[in-house]
Design a protein around this motif. Structure first.
Motif, PDB file in Angstrom:
ATOM      1  N   MET A  66       0.833  -1.203   0.000  1.00 48.94           N
ATOM      2  CA  MET A  66       0.000   0.000   0.000  1.00 48.94           C
ATOM      3  C   MET A  66       0.873   1.261   0.000  1.00 48.94           C
ATOM      4  N   ARG A  67       1.898   1.262   0.857  1.00 50.97           N
ATOM      5  CA  ARG A  67       2.795   2.417   0.942  1.00 50.97           C
ATOM      6  C   ARG A  67       3.520   2.645  -0.377  1.00 50.97           C
ATOM      7  N   GLU A  68       4.021   1.558  -0.958  1.00 54.30           N
ATOM      8  CA  GLU A  68       4.761   1.665  -2.209  1.00 54.30           C
ATOM      9  C   GLU A  68       3.863   2.166  -3.331  1.00 54.30           C
ATOM     10  N   GLN A  69       2.622   1.699  -3.362  1.00 51.33           N
ATOM     11  CA  GLN A  69       1.682   2.152  -4.389  1.00 51.33           C
ATOM     12  C   GLN A  69       1.416   3.651  -4.231  1.00 51.33           C
ATOM     13  N   ALA A  70       1.267   4.107  -2.996  1.00 54.54           N
ATOM     14  CA  ALA A  70       1.043   5.530  -2.741  1.00 54.54           C
ATOM     15  C   ALA A  70       2.240   6.355  -3.223  1.00 54.54           C
ATOM     16  N   PHE A  71       3.466   5.881  -2.936  1.00 56.60           N
ATOM     17  CA  PHE A  71       4.658   6.592  -3.404  1.00 56.60           C
ATOM     18  C   PHE A  71       4.690   6.646  -4.928  1.00 56.60           C
ATOM     19  N   GLU A  83       4.158  12.748   2.444  1.00 57.72           N
ATOM     20  CA  GLU A  83       3.862  12.199   3.776  1.00 57.72           C
ATOM     21  C   GLU A  83       2.359  12.146   4.030  1.00 57.72           C
ATOM     22  N   ARG A  84       1.689  13.233   3.755  1.00 58.17           N
ATOM     23  CA  ARG A  84       0.245  13.279   3.991  1.00 58.17           C
ATOM     24  C   ARG A  84      -0.508  12.280   3.117  1.00 58.17           C
ATOM     25  N   TYR A  85      -0.096  12.177   1.863  1.00 62.56           N
ATOM     26  CA  TYR A  85      -0.794  11.278   0.942  1.00 62.56           C
ATOM     27  C   TYR A  85      -0.585   9.813   1.336  1.00 62.56           C
ATOM     28  N   VAL A  86       0.635   9.446   1.691  1.00 58.43           N
ATOM     29  CA  VAL A  86       0.906   8.070   2.102  1.00 58.43           C
ATOM     30  C   VAL A  86       0.068   7.741   3.335  1.00 58.43           C
ATOM     31  N   HIS A  87       0.008   8.666   4.278  1.00 55.72           N
ATOM     32  CA  HIS A  87      -0.818   8.454   5.470  1.00 55.72           C
ATOM     33  C   HIS A  87      -2.295   8.296   5.086  1.00 55.72           C
ATOM     34  N   ARG A  88      -2.774   9.123   4.173  1.00 55.71           N
ATOM     35  CA  ARG A  88      -4.175   9.059   3.742  1.00 55.71           C
ATOM     36  C   ARG A  88      -4.483   7.754   3.020  1.00 55.71           C
ATOM     37  N   ARG A  89      -3.564   7.310   2.171  1.00 61.75           N
ATOM     38  CA  ARG A  89      -3.782   6.079   1.394  1.00 61.75           C
ATOM     39  C   ARG A  89      -3.874   4.850   2.279  1.00 61.75           C
ATOM     40  N   GLN A  90      -3.296   4.899   3.460  1.00 62.31           N
ATOM     41  CA  GLN A  90      -3.395   3.763   4.374  1.00 62.31           C
ATOM     42  C   GLN A  90      -4.827   3.569   4.841  1.00 62.31           C
ATOM     43  N   ALA A  91      -5.617   4.625   4.777  1.00 64.15           N
ATOM     44  CA  ALA A  91      -7.029   4.542   5.171  1.00 64.15           C
ATOM     45  C   ALA A  91      -7.889   3.945   4.064  1.00 64.15           C
ATOM     46  N   GLY A  92      -7.402   3.950   2.834  1.00 63.92           N
ATOM     47  CA  GLY A  92      -8.177   3.407   1.725  1.00 63.92           C
ATOM     48  C   GLY A  92      -7.827   4.071   0.418  1.00 63.92           C
ATOM     49  N   PRO A  93      -8.410   3.587  -0.683  1.00 68.07           N
ATOM     50  CA  PRO A  93      -8.083   4.141  -2.002  1.00 68.07           C
ATOM     51  C   PRO A  93      -8.629   5.557  -2.185  1.00 68.07           C
ATOM     52  N   VAL A  94      -8.003   6.261  -3.101  1.00 64.77           N
ATOM     53  CA  VAL A  94      -8.430   7.613  -3.468  1.00 64.77           C
ATOM     54  C   VAL A  94      -9.002   7.532  -4.866  1.00 64.77           C
ATOM     55  N   ARG A 110      -3.483  17.450  -6.144  1.00 63.53           N
ATOM     56  CA  ARG A 110      -3.446  18.893  -6.398  1.00 63.53           C
ATOM     57  C   ARG A 110      -4.033  19.658  -5.206  1.00 63.53           C
ATOM     58  N   ALA A 111      -5.136  19.157  -4.659  1.00 63.10           N
ATOM     59  CA  ALA A 111      -5.742  19.803  -3.487  1.00 63.10           C
ATOM     60  C   ALA A 111      -4.786  19.742  -2.296  1.00 63.10           C
ATOM     61  N   MET A 112      -4.106  18.619  -2.124  1.00 62.42           N
ATOM     62  CA  MET A 112      -3.140  18.503  -1.028  1.00 62.42           C
ATOM     63  C   MET A 112      -1.989  19.494  -1.212  1.00 62.42           C
ATOM     64  N   ALA A 113      -1.504  19.623  -2.441  1.00 62.13           N
ATOM     65  CA  ALA A 113      -0.415  20.560  -2.721  1.00 62.13           C
ATOM     66  C   ALA A 113      -0.866  21.992  -2.456  1.00 62.13           C
ATOM     67  N   LYS A 114      -2.077  22.305  -2.876  1.00 64.79           N
ATOM     68  CA  LYS A 114      -2.596  23.660  -2.649  1.00 64.79           C
ATOM     69  C   LYS A 114      -2.735  23.943  -1.161  1.00 64.79           C
ATOM     70  N   ASN A 115      -3.262  22.966  -0.411  1.00 68.88           N
ATOM     71  CA  ASN A 115      -3.400  23.152   1.033  1.00 68.88           C
ATOM     72  C   ASN A 115      -2.040  23.313   1.705  1.00 68.88           C
ATOM     73  N   ALA A 116      -1.049  22.531   1.273  1.00 66.19           N
ATOM     74  CA  ALA A 116       0.298  22.656   1.842  1.00 66.19           C
ATOM     75  C   ALA A 116       0.865  24.047   1.539  1.00 66.19           C
ATOM     76  N   PHE A 117       0.642  24.514   0.311  1.00 69.59           N
ATOM     77  CA  PHE A 117       1.127  25.844  -0.061  1.00 69.59           C
ATOM     78  C   PHE A 117       0.431  26.928   0.768  1.00 69.59           C
ATOM     79  N   LEU A 118      -0.887  26.813   0.905  1.00 69.27           N
ATOM     80  CA  LEU A 118      -1.630  27.806   1.695  1.00 69.27           C
ATOM     81  C   LEU A 118      -1.193  27.788   3.159  1.00 69.27           C
ATOM     82  N   ASP A 119      -0.961  26.604   3.718  1.00 70.22           N
ATOM     83  CA  ASP A 119      -0.464  26.521   5.097  1.00 70.22           C
ATOM     84  C   ASP A 119       0.882  27.225   5.219  1.00 70.22           C
ATOM     85  N   HIS A 120       1.733  27.011   4.231  1.00 74.97           N
ATOM     86  CA  HIS A 120       3.042  27.662   4.226  1.00 74.97           C
ATOM     87  C   HIS A 120       2.885  29.191   4.174  1.00 74.97           C
ATOM     88  N   GLU A 121       2.016  29.652   3.283  1.00 73.55           N
ATOM     89  CA  GLU A 121       1.800  31.100   3.160  1.00 73.55           C
ATOM     90  C   GLU A 121       1.208  31.695   4.429  1.00 73.55           C
TER      91      GLU A 121
END
Length: 173
Positions: free
Chosen positions: A1-6, A39-50, A58-69
């Protein structure tokens, strides 16, 4: 599962990197934000498929960018008042935001008038994917994908009543 997420993240990494840089991050920050997304995506994928991996990433990247800003803004508010002046000087007016919203809605309506195949090409290109990847995803040649892109541009120019001429008509002067 982890490898597939990566592997899923690796496939979209160049696209996400370009997006984050386009939003205003420098290379080092973009790399840090991508690490956070992984990191966030791998953690999320452990809960199930996306269901829609590109949109989700893209939404995760945008949220990470907004958190940074937001973090940068907090630092500015606490530390350096001249940076706050710079940020406030670049804030957009409510009128600009509303005008952009209506322009985007108009564009979406005009895009919806295109053929389904052309819409698919435009959608994937607007996500920042290169033509070669768009063609592979849609099962067409790169040349066909480029033709769909050209047709879309031509049809949108007509819908917006833009002339296809790029040079002014000098005979009128």
């Amino acid at each position: 599962m982890r490898e597939q997420a990566f592997n899923e993240v690796l496939e979209y990494r160049p696209h996400l990197y370009r997006l984050i840089c386009r939003w205003g991050a420098d290379r080092e920050v973009a790399e840090d934000l991508l690490s956070s997304v992984v990191e966030r995506y791998v953690h999320r994928r452990q809960a199930g498929p996306v269901e829609k991996v590109p949109a989700y990433l893209r939404a995760m990247a945008k949220n990470a960018f907004l958190d940074h800003e937001r973090g940068r803004l907090r630092e500015t508010l606490v530390g350096e008042p001249q940076l706050l002046d710079h940020l406030l000087a670049h804030e957009r007016s409510a009128d600009d935001i509303v005008a952009d919203y209506f322009a985007a809605q108009e564009l979406m309506l005009k895009i919806s008038s295109l053929s389904p195949r052309t819409r698919d090409v435009i959608r994937l290109l607007s996500e920042g994917l290169p033509v070669a990847q768009v063609a592979r995803r849609l099962g067409m040649t790169e040349e066909t994908a480029r033709k769909h892109r050209s047709r879309a541009k031509e049809q949108l120019r007509k819908l917006y009543d833009y002339s296809t001429r790029t040079t002014p008509d000098r005979s009128r002067t």
